[in-house]
Design an enzyme around this catalytic site. Structure first.
Site, mmCIF file in Angstrom:
data_model
loop_
_atom_site.group_PDB
_atom_site.id
_atom_site.type_symbol
_atom_site.label_atom_id
_atom_site.label_comp_id
_atom_site.label_asym_id
_atom_site.label_seq_id
_atom_site.Cartn_x
_atom_site.Cartn_y
_atom_site.Cartn_z
ATOM 1 N N THR A 1 -2.551 3.967 -6.622
ATOM 2 C CA THR A 1 -1.805 2.715 -6.776
ATOM 3 C C THR A 1 -2.035 2.078 -8.141
ATOM 4 O O THR A 1 -3.125 2.170 -8.685
ATOM 5 C CB THR A 1 -2.259 1.712 -5.706
ATOM 6 O OG1 THR A 1 -2.117 2.323 -4.444
ATOM 7 C CG2 THR A 1 -1.462 0.438 -5.749
ATOM 8 N N VAL B 1 6.645 2.427 6.180
ATOM 9 C CA VAL B 1 6.534 1.409 5.143
ATOM 10 C C VAL B 1 5.061 1.073 4.976
ATOM 11 O O VAL B 1 4.377 0.751 5.950
ATOM 12 C CB VAL B 1 7.319 0.131 5.518
ATOM 13 C CG1 VAL B 1 7.185 -0.913 4.416
ATOM 14 C CG2 VAL B 1 8.783 0.456 5.766
ATOM 15 N N GLY B 2 4.562 1.168 3.766
ATOM 16 C CA GLY B 2 3.160 0.863 3.496
ATOM 17 C C GLY B 2 2.952 -0.627 3.265
ATOM 18 O O GLY B 2 3.885 -1.440 3.355
ATOM 19 N N ASP B 3 1.734 -0.987 2.932
ATOM 20 C CA ASP B 3 1.413 -2.395 2.708
ATOM 21 C C ASP B 3 1.858 -2.877 1.333
ATOM 22 O O ASP B 3 2.052 -4.077 1.139
ATOM 23 C CB ASP B 3 -0.097 -2.620 2.847
ATOM 24 C CG ASP B 3 -0.875 -1.858 1.782
ATOM 25 O OD1 ASP B 3 -0.610 -0.652 1.603
ATOM 26 O OD2 ASP B 3 -1.730 -2.471 1.127
ATOM 27 N N THR C 1 -5.000 -1.825 -2.791
ATOM 28 C CA THR C 1 -4.875 -0.375 -2.723
ATOM 29 C C THR C 1 -5.758 0.132 -1.594
ATOM 30 O O THR C 1 -6.799 -0.452 -1.318
ATOM 31 C CB THR C 1 -5.271 0.303 -4.044
ATOM 32 O OG1 THR C 1 -5.122 1.725 -3.886
ATOM 33 C CG2 THR C 1 -6.706 0.016 -4.434
ATOM 34 N N GLY C 2 -5.318 1.192 -0.947
ATOM 35 C CA GLY C 2 -6.130 1.748 0.127
ATOM 36 C C GLY C 2 -5.293 2.156 1.316
ATOM 37 O O GLY C 2 -4.072 2.303 1.200
HETATM 38 N N1 ASP Z 1 -1.736 1.136 0.097
HETATM 39 C C1 ASP Z 1 -0.800 2.193 -0.143
HETATM 40 C C2 ASP Z 1 0.000 2.523 1.084
HETATM 41 O O1 ASP Z 1 -0.550 2.655 2.148
HETATM 42 C C3 ASP Z 1 -1.449 3.436 -0.594
HETATM 43 C C4 ASP Z 1 -1.993 3.275 -1.959
HETATM 44 O O2 ASP Z 1 -3.050 2.668 -2.123
HETATM 45 O O3 ASP Z 1 -1.329 3.741 -2.867
HETATM 46 O O4 ASP Z 1 1.182 2.679 0.951
#
Ligand code: ASP
Length: 195
Positions: free
Chosen positions: A61, A90-92, A112-113
């Site tokens: 990220t 759909v991510g966060d 991120t995570g």
């Molecule tokens: N948080 C992001 C997701 O779950 C993943 C990432 O950290 O890129 O979409």
């Protein structure tokens, strides 16, 4: 967005249309295919897993939070993506209040995570709410979400955040998070692993 439209959020074809209207060049999906990512996909499919695009040291990220001279806070997050996800997941990162959030009286937050945990914990909005409603400092609010609330539900990751007074907090519960901050006076801090 805030300068060019009255909307807070657009998605899908409408978002692509808006980007073209603003003069952005569109690339076909094939442009984003690399052998590295294909290999990652084959690998997690073999193990029937869903995984983040990351290695031992970092997630994929890119996030940014900022406070300008008028005191306006802003946050943006470009996700590294989730490999072998179900279509439509759909991510966060694009979810306002979860992985990305900004409120002038609270904080600006980019995460991120493991996104599913960050959605369940409404991380960005909770951090701002702890400040606005419970009187916590940004540091205390971020610590509560990243170190207390997220780990029990598998929420490996971290956030970068900035307060209404311009104080940055960059915190993670993983071995490392590539990060940097710059203050009004030009003081730069850069880090990879825990301090
Ligand atoms: N948080 C992001 C997701 O779950 C993943 C990432 O950290 O890129 O979409």
């Amino acid at each position: 967005m805030i300068e060019k439209s009255q909307h807070v959020m657009l998605c899908g074809e409408g978002a692509e249309l808006f980007a073209r209207e603003q003069g952005f060049e569109a690339m076909p999906a094939s442009y984003f295919e690399t052998e590295y990512r294909r290999e990652q996909l084959r690998d997690v499919q073999k193990r029937n897993e869903i995984s983040l695009d990351h290695n031992d040291h970092k997630y994929g990220t890119v996030g940014c939070v900022a406070r300008d001279s008028r005191g306006d806070l802003a946050a943006a997050t470009s996700t590294g993506g989730v490999t072998n996800k179900h279509p439509g997941q759909v991510g966060d990162s694009p979810m306002i209040g979860a992985g990305t959030y900004a409120s002038n009286t609270g904080a600006a937050v980019s995460a991120t995570g493991f996104g599913e945990a960050f959605i369940r914990e409404i991380v960005g909005r909770d951090i701002a709410a702890f400040i606005q409603l419970a009187g916590l400092s940004l540091e205390e609010a971020v610590r509560r979400k990243v170190m207390v609330d997220l780990p029990p539900i598998g929420g490996n990751g971290g956030v970068i955040a900035i307060s209404a007074t311009g104080e940055p907090v960059l915190m993670f519960n993983t071995p490392g998070m590539y990060r940097a901050s710059i203050s009004e006076g030009g003081e730069v801090k850069i880090g990879i692993y825990a301090d």
